[in-house]
Scaffold this active site. Structure first.
Site, PDB file in Angstrom:
ATOM      1  CE  LYS A  48      35.865  50.220  43.494  1.00  0.00           C
ATOM      2  NZ  LYS A  48      35.201  51.459  43.025  1.00  0.00           N
ATOM      3  CB  SER A  67      34.940  54.872  40.831  1.00  0.00           C
ATOM      4  OG  SER A  67      35.581  55.823  41.650  1.00  0.00           O
ATOM      5  CB  SER A 114      38.077  54.054  43.241  1.00  0.00           C
ATOM      6  OG  SER A 114      36.713  53.701  43.117  1.00  0.00           O
TER       7      SER A 114
END
Lengths: 535, 101
Positions: free
Chosen positions: A79, A178, A154
Site C-alpha cells: 500500500k 481499511s 482505503s
C-alpha cells in the site's frame, strides 16, 4: 497463467522446490500488470527494475537450501502509505506525489530480508481516508469482480491487485476497517492485527492510536505466512517494543509450521472449529443490512455450528456510538499527524507569488494539495481538539471508547470470538459514495470497534449476493491471539470454498470492454461455472 | 456549538477552525465546510446520550504512557539525504518565499 490459481504459499512451494524461478515469475507478473492495470488501476507506481532485482535476490536465497521462506520470491504489492526507500510513496495525495522516502518502513525491511518481491505500490484513499478508494487524487481503482464497482477502501489498490491477479498478497493498513472492508468487497481474506503486533515505523500516520498494518491475500493460510513475517518487536515503534510479542511469536511459529504441513498435503488436528465459543451480537439483525448479507450470515452461523462451534447470541451496546467515537478520534489524530505537510521540508508547495506570511504559505500549500475528504477530516479533528470543544467532543469520544473496550473485553472473557458482518452492503458502484460523507462514515459501523479496542479482526469470504459480489464475515478475537484467529480462519476455509472463487477472477483478468464479469459481456460460461445458473 | 441546542456553526467559527488547521479556504468552501461540519456533528451528538461521568478516556489501546528509551545516540539519516527531499535549497539551507521586505 495457471499459477494465478495458486495461493502465495502454493507458489512459494514451487519456488522452494526450484520448479519455477522468481525471475521468470516476476517477469510474467510484470507483463500481466502492464496488460491489466490500465483497466484495474491498482498501482500508483510500478518499479520493474526493483522487482527484477528482488526476484534475482530471492532466487539466490532459494538456491542456498534452507534459507528461504514460503514467501521468498513471491510477487506482492505494498500500500502506498508504507514507506519504501528510493521508491515513490504518495499516500494517493498530490501533496506527496513526488515524495521518495529516504528510509523504509520496518515491515517492508522485514519482508525484504526474507526475499520478498515487490512489483509496485498500490492505490488507496488519500492518506487512507475513505471507504471506496475514490478519494485517491492519483488513480481510480476498479473492483476486479465488477468494473463498475469500487474495490473498497482505503486499501482498495491492495485488494484489487490480489483479486485481479497482479500479486499473490498485499500489505494494507487498517485504521477503521481499511484492510477488512476491501478484502470483503473483493472476496479476499484480510487481517487487522492486534494493535502493537506489527511495527508502524514508516507507515505514514493517519490516526496513531488506531493504525495497524496487516496482510491481504486469497486465504487465511497466506495471511498467516505474511503476518508471521511482518509481526515482531521494533524499537522504532513504541507500541511494538514491549515483549507482548513473546507469546505472539510462539503462536505464530507454530502456526507457520502448521501452514507448511497443510500446504504440503498433510493434516493438522489443531485446525478445527470444534468447541469454539462464538458470540453473535443480535444487534446487527435489527440494523439496515443488505438482505443477502443477513441471509448469508445466518447460514454461516449454521455452518459453524455444524462444524462443532458453539454460537450464542449476545448484546452489543454502543454499536451506533462507535461511529462518532471513531470519527472524532481518528480525525483529531489526523489533524495533528497531517500538520507536518506545510510545504517546507518535503512534499508539494504553493507556487503563489503573493504570500503574505508563513502561515499564509502553509495554508495555501495545504489548501492546494490536500483533497476534499482530507480537508474535511482535518477540519473535524481541529474542531474537536479546539479550545472550548475538547472536553465535549474529543474527550467524550475517548470515554465512550473506554466503555466499548471494556465491553469487548468482558465479552471475550466468555467467548473465543465475536462474529459479525464486515459491511452493511456489498461493493457500491463507482461514483455513488462521495457526495454524502456522513453516509459513507456510517458504513464503517461494523469495523471501527476493532480499531478502537485494539483487538485483532479477520475478514473471511462467506457467500455472495444476487449480483455475485462477495460477502464477508468478520471474526474479532483476543488481543495478541492473532495466531489462533488465523487458525480459525483456516478451519473455516477447510469447511467452505467461498475463498476459492477469486481464483477465477484472478485467472480471467479484465476482459476487454466488459464492465461486469458476470452480467453480459460474454462471460456466461464463467458465470455458469460459479453459480450453476446459465444467463 | 457551545449551546447544546444549536445545531450549526457560524461562518466565523468555521473560519477559526480553518485558520487553526492552516487551510486557506475560499468563502464558498468555508460555507460548504460549515454545513458539512454541522451536519456531521449533529449526528455525532448521539454521544451525549452515553453516561461517561465515571469513565476514564482511552488514549491508546494499550493504555500506555510515555514509553522512553535510553537516551543514547542511534543512527539516523544523513543531512544530505534529508535536504535532497526538496528542490528549495540554497547554500545548504531550506528556502521559503520572502514575506518581509
Amino acid at each position: 497463467m495457471d499459477l494465478l490459481k495458486q495461493t502465495a504459499g502454493g507458489v512459494g512451494l514451487l519456488l522452494a522446490d526450484r520448479k519455477i524461478s522468481s525471475v521468470e515469475l516476476t517477469a510474467d507478473i510484470l507483463k500481466m500488470t502492464e496488460e491489466r492495470d490500465e483497466v484495474l488501476g491498482c498501482l500508483i507506481t510500478v518499479d520493474k527494475a526493483n522487482a527484477m532485482k528482488q526476484a534475482q535476490a530471492a532466487d539466490d536465497l532459494l538456491a542456498d537450501v534452507g534459507t528461504g521462506s514460503l514467501l521468498t520470491g513471491v510477487p506482492m504489492v505494498v500500500k502506498d502509505n508504507i514507506s519504501t526507500a528510493g521508491i515513490r510513496t504518495t499516500c494517493g495525495s498530490r501533496m506527496l506525489e513526488k515524495y521518495i522516502p529516504p528510509y523504509s518502513a520496518s515491515v517492508y525491511s522485514r519482508l525484504q530480508k526474507i526475499g520478498a518481491v515487490m512489483t509496485g505500490k498500490s492505490n488507496l484513499d488519500e492518506f487512507a481516508m475513505g471507504s471506496t478508494c475514490e478519494t485517491s487524487a492519483l488513480r481510480l481503482t476498479r473492483n476486479p469482480w465488477d468494473h463498475k464497482r469500487v474495490p473498497g477502501g482505503s486499501s482498495g489498490g491492495s485488494a484489487a491487485a490480489v483479486a485481479g491477479g497482479l500479486a499473490w498478497y498485499a500489505l494494507g493498513s487498517d485504521t477503521g476497517g481499511s484492510i477488512r472492508q476491501p478484502a470483503g468487497y473483493c472476496g479476499l481474506t484480510g487481517l487487522k492485527p492486534t494493535y502493537g503486533a506489527v511495527s508502524r515505523y514508516g507507515l505514514i500516520a493517519y490516526a496513531s492510536s488506531l493504525d495497524q498494518i496487516g496482510p491481504m491475500a486469497q486465504d487465511a493460510a497466506d495471511c498467516a505466512l505474511v503476518f508471521s513475517a511482518a509481526a515482531g518487536p521494533d524499537k522504532r515503534d513504541s507500541t511494538c517494543v514491549q515483549d507482548v510479542s513473546g507469546s505472539l511469536r510462539a503462536g505464530l511459529d507454530k502456526l507457520n509450521r502448521d501452514v507448511e504441513i497443510v500446504l504440503s498435503g498433510g493434516s493438522v488436528d489443531k485446525i478445527s472449529l470444534k468447541g469454539l465459543k462464538i458470540a453473535v451480537p443480535a444487534v446487527w439483525r435489527e440494523h439496515a443490512l443488505q438482505p443477502e448479507i443477513a441471509d448469508v450470515l445466518e447460514k454461516t452461523i449454521k455452518k459453524l455450528e455444524t462444524a462443532g462451534a458453539i454460537c450464542s447470541e449476545c448484546d452489543l451496546p454502543l454499536l451506533d456510538e462507535s461511529i462518532p467515537a471513531y470519527y472524532l478520534i481518528a480525525s483529531a489524530e489526523a489533524s495533528g499527524n497531517l500538520s507536518r505537510y506545510d510545504g517546507v521540508q518535503y512534499g508539494s508547495r504553493t507556487q503563489a507569488a503573493d504570500v503574505s506570511d508563513l502561515a499564509d504559505f502553509y495554508s495555501r500549500t495545504r489548501a492546494e494539495y490536500l483533497g476534499p475528504e482530507v480537508k474535511r477530516r482535518i477540519m473535524l479533528g481541529t474542531f474537536a481538539l479546539s479550545s472550548g470543544y475538547y472536553d465535549a467532543w474529543y474527550l467524550k469520544a475517548q470515554r465512550v471508547r473506554r466503555l466499548i473496550k471494556d465491553y469487548y473485553q468482558s465479552l471475550l472473557a466468555d467467548y473465543d470470538y465475536i462474529l459479525g458482518p464486515i459491511t452493511p452492503a456489498t461493493a457500491p458502484e463507482i461514483g455513488t459514495s462521495l457526495e454524502d460523507p456522513l453516509t459513507m462514515y456510517l458504513s464503517d459501523i461494523y469495523t471501527v470497534a476493532a480499531n478502537l479496542t485494539g483487538l485483532p479482526a479477520l475478514a473471511l469470504p462467506c457467500g455472495f449476493d444476487k449480483n455475485n459480489l462477495p460477502i464477508g464475515l468478520q471474526l474479532t478475537g483476543r488481543a495478541y491471539q492473532d495466531a489462533d484467529l488465523l487458525r480459525t480462519g483456516m478451519a473455516w476455509q477447510r469447511e467452505t470454498d467461498y475463498h476459492l472463487r477469486v481464483q477465477q477472477i484472478r485467472q480471467l483478468g479484465p476482459a476487454e470492454g466488459n464492465t461486469n464479469l458476470f452480467a453480459g459481456g460474454g462471460n456466461e460460461k464463467i458465470h455458469q461455472s460459479l453459480t450453476g445458473v446459465a444467463l | 456549538m457551545k449551546d447544546a441546542n444549536r445545531n450549526e456553526l457560524t461562518i466565523e467559527e468555521a473560519g477559526r477552525v480553518a485558520a487553526l488547521a492552516r487551510l486557506k479556504l475560499s468563502d464558498a468552501e468555508l460555507e460548504a465546510a460549515r454545513f458539512e461540519l454541522a451536519r456531521v456533528l449533529g449526528h455525532f451528538r448521539q454521544l451525549e446520550t452515553v453516561d461517561t461521568s465515571s469513565v476514564e478516556p482511552v488514549f491508546n489501546p494499550q493504555d500506555s504512557v510515555n514509553k522512553l528509551r535510553e537516551d543514547t545516540a542511534i543512527e539516523g539519516l544523513e543531512r544530505e539525504q534529508l535536504m535532497s527531499l526538496t528542490e528549495y535549497v540554497k547554500d545548504g539551507c531550506l528556502t521559503v518565499p520572502r514575506t518581509v521586505d
